[in-house]
Design a protein around this motif. Structure first.
Motif, short mmCIF file in Angstrom:
data_model
loop_
_atom_site.label_atom_id
_atom_site.label_comp_id
_atom_site.label_asym_id
_atom_site.label_seq_id
_atom_site.Cartn_x
_atom_site.Cartn_y
_atom_site.Cartn_z
N UNK A 188 2.18 -5.33 -9.07
CA UNK A 188 2.55 -6.17 -7.99
C UNK A 188 2.28 -5.61 -6.49
N UNK A 189 1.59 -6.37 -5.72
CA UNK A 189 1.01 -5.65 -4.38
C UNK A 189 2.31 -5.14 -3.78
N UNK A 190 1.98 -4.30 -2.67
CA UNK A 190 3.02 -3.59 -1.99
C UNK A 190 2.24 -2.63 -0.88
N UNK A 209 -0.35 -6.48 3.61
CA UNK A 209 -0.39 -5.64 5.06
C UNK A 209 -0.13 -6.83 6.27
N UNK A 210 -0.61 -8.03 5.86
CA UNK A 210 -0.28 -8.96 6.93
C UNK A 210 1.10 -9.25 7.49
N UNK A 256 0.04 3.25 3.77
CA UNK A 256 -0.18 3.55 2.62
C UNK A 256 0.32 2.61 1.55
N UNK A 257 -0.24 2.46 0.19
CA UNK A 257 0.16 1.88 -0.90
C UNK A 257 1.17 2.89 -1.70
N UNK A 271 10.20 2.35 9.69
CA UNK A 271 9.46 2.26 8.40
C UNK A 271 9.79 1.09 7.78
N UNK A 272 8.26 0.48 7.54
CA UNK A 272 8.27 -0.93 7.10
C UNK A 272 7.48 -1.10 5.74
#
Length: 295
Positions: free
Chosen positions: A251-253, A268-269, A283-284, A262-263
């Motif tokens: 899963x993308x992160x 990324x959008x 970073x991923x 911290x987010x």
């Protein structure tokens, strides 16, 4: 598919902007899951506990609710109505009695805590956020979710975040394969899930570990051993914010950190318009690696 976001503010001066920033982040994730949305906000601490409840007929159910609960408890109660939700402030030791009162009246408890308030409903993130006035809310941190239902019905109670412990909640992107087995284990421990959503099982697991004395990092590490499937979890507690992905991490992160915050975002959008993002460390998150921050 689902979209998840989280924001942990390091600087007090940014607290008034929390709701506005989280709303923009969540709306950006709309096309990852447009059927329901929710946000948990960790704001000012109450003198007592804040119990957030939901009703499909708020004009009827919330009329006089604070007075009725006050009479039932024999203790002072205050209430703030926010669309289909109401936030009641109750004494610290009255949670069990207040939950029983709400159950008898058919009201759904979204979450309880001294700092946490949870708002979630069926609909697009922009509409849900507008209904509850999320942009105007302030706080230290918060998490959000926009859902594409795959394993359970599109309902308010099936929406994220799930809260199964005081000031603790969780959002999830993915699917668990052993959630029915874990339901039985957690029920025996006194943390029985109330819905068919596998995400609530994960929330109950975190609550059980915290109740056993684990800190947030240890509780998140436990998910890697005990929960099977593919997942990204973002968890909020009264003083903390944590992220973990399963060992495959399909899963993308993406995460970003500056001196101010911290987010987290599924993409990324979701982070692109945060102040100072151009200078952030981005970073991923690594597979099977726990990231957490606590005050």
């Amino acid at each position: 598919m689902c979209g998840i976001v989280g924001l942990f503010l390091k600087k007090e001066a940014l607290r008034p902007q929390l709701g506005n920033m989280l709303t923009d982040m969540l709306i950006t994730m709309t096309d990852r899951g447009p059927d329901s949305a929710g946000i948990a906000i960790y704001g000012d601490e109450a003198e007592g506990l804040k119990m957030t409840v939901q009703s499909d007929t708020p004009q009827t159910e919330f009329d006089g609710l604070d007075g009725a609960l006050e009479a039932a408890l024999g203790r002072k109660v205050t209430m703030k109505v926010v669309d289909t939700h109401a936030v009641l402030t109750i004494p610290d030791d009255a949670e069990d009695d207040a939950r029983a009162f709400m159950k008898a009246r058919g009201l759904r408890v979204m979450g309880v805590g001294s700092a946490m308030e949870i708002f979630k409903e069926i609909g697009l993130p922009k509409d849900v956020a507008a209904r509850f006035g999320i942009r105007q809310m302030s706080g230290s941190h918060g998490i959000g979710h926009t859902r594409m239902a795959t394993e359970s019905a599109v309902t308010t109670m099936g929406a994220h975040p799930f809260s199964t412990g005081d000031d603790q909640c969780l959002v999830h992107n993915g699917s668990l394969s052993n959630h029915n087995q874990m339901r039985r284990v957690l029920t025996q421990k006194g943390f029985a899930p109330q819905t068919q959503n596998d995400t609530e099982v994960a929330a109950c697991y975190i609550s059980s570990r915290l109740a056993e004395g684990a800190n947030l990092g240890e509780a998140l590490e436990g998910t890697l051993d005990d929960l099977d499937g593919f997942f990204t979890f973002v968890v909020g507690t009264k003083n903390g914010f944590g992220v973990v992905r399963d060992p495959i991490a399909c899963k993308p992160a993406v995460m970003a950190e500056t001196e101010d915050y911290v987010a987290f975002g599924s993409e990324y959008r979701a982070l692109a318009n945060l102040p100072g993002i151009e200078a952030a460390r981005v970073w991923e998150p690594e597979p099977a690696t726990v990231y957490f921050w606590e005050r």
